[in-house]
Design a protein around this motif. Structure first.
Motif, PDB file in Angstrom:
ATOM      1  N   SER A 116      26.672  11.630   8.320  1.00  0.00           N
ATOM      2  CA  SER A 116      27.361  11.563   9.890  1.00  0.00           C
ATOM      3  C   SER A 116      28.279  12.640  10.004  1.00  0.00           C
ATOM      4  N   LYS A 117      29.022  13.207   8.912  1.00  0.00           N
ATOM      5  CA  LYS A 117      29.823  14.215   9.014  1.00  0.00           C
ATOM      6  C   LYS A 117      29.105  15.831   8.908  1.00  0.00           C
ATOM      7  N   GLY A 118      27.971  15.635   8.647  1.00  0.00           N
ATOM      8  CA  GLY A 118      27.244  17.059   8.527  1.00  0.00           C
ATOM      9  C   GLY A 118      27.816  17.855   7.587  1.00  0.00           C
ATOM     10  N   VAL A 119      28.162  17.404   6.491  1.00  0.00           N
ATOM     11  CA  VAL A 119      28.778  18.162   5.071  1.00  0.00           C
ATOM     12  C   VAL A 119      27.690  18.511   4.410  1.00  0.00           C
ATOM     13  N   THR A 120      27.878  19.852   4.417  1.00  0.00           N
ATOM     14  CA  THR A 120      26.653  20.744   3.784  1.00  0.00           C
ATOM     15  C   THR A 120      26.871  21.142   2.462  1.00  0.00           C
ATOM     16  N   ASN A 121      28.000  21.009   1.715  1.00  0.00           N
ATOM     17  CA  ASN A 121      28.161  21.470   0.490  1.00  0.00           C
ATOM     18  C   ASN A 121      28.236  20.276  -0.409  1.00  0.00           C
ATOM     19  N   MET A 122      27.799  19.239  -0.192  1.00  0.00           N
ATOM     20  CA  MET A 122      27.751  17.997  -1.089  1.00  0.00           C
ATOM     21  C   MET A 122      26.323  17.404  -1.519  1.00  0.00           C
ATOM     22  N   ASN A 123      25.412  18.348  -1.609  1.00  0.00           N
ATOM     23  CA  ASN A 123      23.989  18.086  -1.686  1.00  0.00           C
ATOM     24  C   ASN A 123      23.902  17.093  -2.941  1.00  0.00           C
ATOM     25  N   SER A 124      24.537  17.791  -4.156  1.00  0.00           N
ATOM     26  CA  SER A 124      24.340  16.838  -5.690  1.00  0.00           C
ATOM     27  C   SER A 124      24.829  15.663  -5.364  1.00  0.00           C
ATOM     28  N   ILE A 125      26.162  15.444  -4.689  1.00  0.00           N
ATOM     29  CA  ILE A 125      26.823  14.116  -4.576  1.00  0.00           C
ATOM     30  C   ILE A 125      25.891  13.285  -3.819  1.00  0.00           C
ATOM     31  N   LEU A 126      25.339  13.607  -2.697  1.00  0.00           N
ATOM     32  CA  LEU A 126      24.342  12.993  -2.077  1.00  0.00           C
ATOM     33  C   LEU A 126      23.278  12.747  -2.524  1.00  0.00           C
ATOM     34  N   GLY A 127      22.562  13.302  -3.443  1.00  0.00           N
ATOM     35  CA  GLY A 127      21.586  13.015  -4.319  1.00  0.00           C
ATOM     36  C   GLY A 127      21.945  11.906  -5.465  1.00  0.00           C
ATOM     37  N   GLU A 128      23.120  12.106  -5.797  1.00  0.00           N
ATOM     38  CA  GLU A 128      23.584  10.912  -6.888  1.00  0.00           C
ATOM     39  C   GLU A 128      23.729   9.657  -6.100  1.00  0.00           C
ATOM     40  N   ALA A 129      24.245   9.486  -5.134  1.00  0.00           N
ATOM     41  CA  ALA A 129      24.413   8.450  -4.303  1.00  0.00           C
ATOM     42  C   ALA A 129      23.191   7.765  -3.898  1.00  0.00           C
ATOM     43  N   LEU A 130      22.308   8.603  -3.365  1.00  0.00           N
ATOM     44  CA  LEU A 130      20.963   7.789  -3.042  1.00  0.00           C
ATOM     45  C   LEU A 130      20.387   7.467  -4.398  1.00  0.00           C
ATOM     46  N   SER A 131      20.678   8.214  -5.577  1.00  0.00           N
ATOM     47  CA  SER A 131      19.735   7.508  -6.873  1.00  0.00           C
ATOM     48  C   SER A 131      20.435   6.284  -7.460  1.00  0.00           C
ATOM     49  N   ILE A 132      21.814   6.227  -7.185  1.00  0.00           N
ATOM     50  CA  ILE A 132      22.491   4.986  -7.600  1.00  0.00           C
ATOM     51  C   ILE A 132      21.878   3.914  -6.592  1.00  0.00           C
ATOM     52  N   ARG A 133      21.912   4.066  -5.211  1.00  0.00           N
ATOM     53  CA  ARG A 133      21.492   2.898  -4.407  1.00  0.00           C
ATOM     54  C   ARG A 133      20.008   2.505  -5.003  1.00  0.00           C
ATOM     55  N   ALA A 134      19.409   3.718  -5.201  1.00  0.00           N
ATOM     56  CA  ALA A 134      17.652   3.310  -5.511  1.00  0.00           C
ATOM     57  C   ALA A 134      17.767   2.514  -6.835  1.00  0.00           C
ATOM     58  N   PHE A 135      18.543   2.952  -7.797  1.00  0.00           N
ATOM     59  CA  PHE A 135      18.650   2.335  -9.094  1.00  0.00           C
ATOM     60  C   PHE A 135      18.982   0.780  -9.027  1.00  0.00           C
TER      61      PHE A 135
END
Length: 459
Positions: A126-145
């Motif tokens: 929502s904030k359009g943060v562009t320098n947190m790709n890895s954190i976004l990937g980790e959060a998506l993976s945690i939700r998926a797991f």
């Protein structure tokens, strides 16, 4: 301005808890009945929120062994009151809906992690943060797991991916199992290109997410995709099979790169935590283990004499039943940790699974390819197989099942394997149960909070 509320002891609480952190330096430590405005979170707070997503429940050992005890790998005579963790009920494939520790902790911890992940994902997007790709990937993976774990355990569950504040949208009936798995797949597919290469097993990396997705593909019968992803993990070259000391894989300070992802906790008192209290022998081993949980003798007998995995099995007399049994030492502080560093490791994803997924996915496509299977066996010090030893792919699939039992005993994978290999329902029948016991029940407290939630059949 959107405010995210924490509702104590409520499904809304666990779904939204990310969030629901007090401001300050302890954003990863939620407290009940607090709220925080979305706008008050700063980008620098997001790593702290991610820590909370990784550690939603500091008592890992109660929900961790549920499916191993439920399966044919582990025998447990340990029993307690119905409102406490009662391994005996799981050993009987008859979990109690009043269980507030094992089953309820699994459910609550998963949703707490999902709530944390939802906050991070929605904030970054929502904030359009562009320098947190890895954190976004980790959060998506945690939700998926965690949704994957919920679907394996309960079938359909309530699926929430937004920062939902309307209680009527949370207190509803469950989504289907298929819908949950679809979301897991979507999250992992989005996460993989965002994640970094493997650096440490304490955080989710690209190969971790790839192997989690390969695991799901295999469970869903998407064998071509499972093969390709497992091969990508193996060929990345970052993680190697342990060839000499199998215990090194499970040591907190070990040098083995075999672990792709682990959770860990530091025990301040040997009498109060850790899986060794569940699996280890009774005193003089540390902890308060009663020694009433051990490995199935048929599985024990299947290890070859030079198999390095057998070094983490210990046969000794059990004074309670007056017989020799074999204990599992993968989590033992006696054999794996110095007394000054009682940090217990909980395996989530290991590189050995990639080899066995590759072999199984090939076999389920009609291909008798022993390469990856033999590479794992060679690393474990066991004999090599040739095509002359195996009559067809069906026999090979049975060999892979047996190898998975030897490799992952005590690591939470056996019950899902039993379902995939067609062993679960016959096992349930041997216990006097039926297919309704393929899944856990929703505990009474959840049904009371959400009267629209339908209990799983048979409970």
């Amino acid at each position: 301005m959107k405010t995210i509320y924490k509702l104590q002891r409520n499904i809304a609480y666990v779904l939204l808890s990310a969030s629901l952190f007090a401001c300050g330096k302890s954003l990863d430590k939620p407290t009940p009945d607090t709220s925080i405005d979305l706008e008050k979170i700063q980008p620098g707070d997001i790593p702290l929120l991610l820590r909370g997503a990784y550690r939603p429940n500091l008592i890992y050992y109660q929900p961790y062994p549920i499916w191993d005890v439920y399966s044919d790998d582990i025998i447990s005579l340990q029993g307690s009151t119905p409102t406490q963790y009662n391994p005996r009920s799981y050993d009987d494939c008859n979990p109690n809906i009043e269980d507030g520790f094992g089953n309820a902790r699994l459910y609550a911890a998963s949703y707490t992690a999902i709530g944390n992940a939802n906050f991070i994902i929605n904030y970054i997007k929502s904030k359009g943060v562009t320098n947190m790709n890895s954190i976004l990937g980790e959060a998506l993976s945690i939700r998926a797991f965690n949704y994957y774990r919920l679907a394996e355990s309960y079938g359909g569950v309530i699926l929430t991916v937004d920062l939902e504040t309307d209680i009527n949208q949370i207190r509803r009936d469950k989504n289907t199992e298929e819908e949950v798995y679809k979301q897991v797949m979507t999250d992992l597919e989005e996460a993989i290109p965002l994640l970094e290469d493997f650096k440490t097993a304490d955080f989710i990396s690209k190969p971790t997410a790839q192997l989690l997705l390969a695991r799901l593909y295999l469970q869903l019968g998407k064998n071509k995709e499972a093969f390709e992803l497992s091969e990508a993990v193996i060929k990345s070259g970052k993680n190697k099979l342990e060839q000499s000391d199998f215990g090194e894989v499970f040591r907190f300070g070990g040098k083995s790169s075999e672990m792709l992802w682990r959770l860990s906790e530091t025990i301040t008192s040997y009498e109060r935590g850790g899986l060794y209290t569940m699996y280890s022998p009774p005193p003089p081993f540390r902890g308060s283990s009663m020694g009433l949980t051990w490995v199935d003798p048929t599985l024990v007998e299947s290890y070859e004499s030079d198999d390095i995995r057998a070094s983490l099995l210990l046969k000794r007399r059990n004074p309670t039943i007056g017989e020799n049994v074999t204990y599992l030492l993968k989590f033992s502080t006696d054999t794996l940790q110095a007394s000054s560093n009682a940090s217990i490791v909980y395996p989530m994803v290991r590189i050995g699974e990639a080899y066995l997924i590759s072999a199984e996915a090939s076999a389920r496509q009609g291909q008798l390819v022993l390469t990856r299977y033999n590479e794992l066996r060679k690393a474990r010090g066991t004999s090599q197989k040739t095509t002359s030893d195996i009559s067809d792919v069906n026999q090979f699939i049975q060999e892979i099942e047996a190898e998975r039992r030897r490799e992952f005993v005590g690591e939470g994978r056996r019950w899902q394997d039993m379902k995939r290999f067609g062993k679960a329902i016959p096992f349930l029948k041997s216990k006097g149960r039926d297919e309704t016991r393929l899944y856990l029940p929703f505990v009474t407290t959840e049904l009371t909070k959400n009267t629209k939630l339908t209990q799983n059949k048979g409970y």
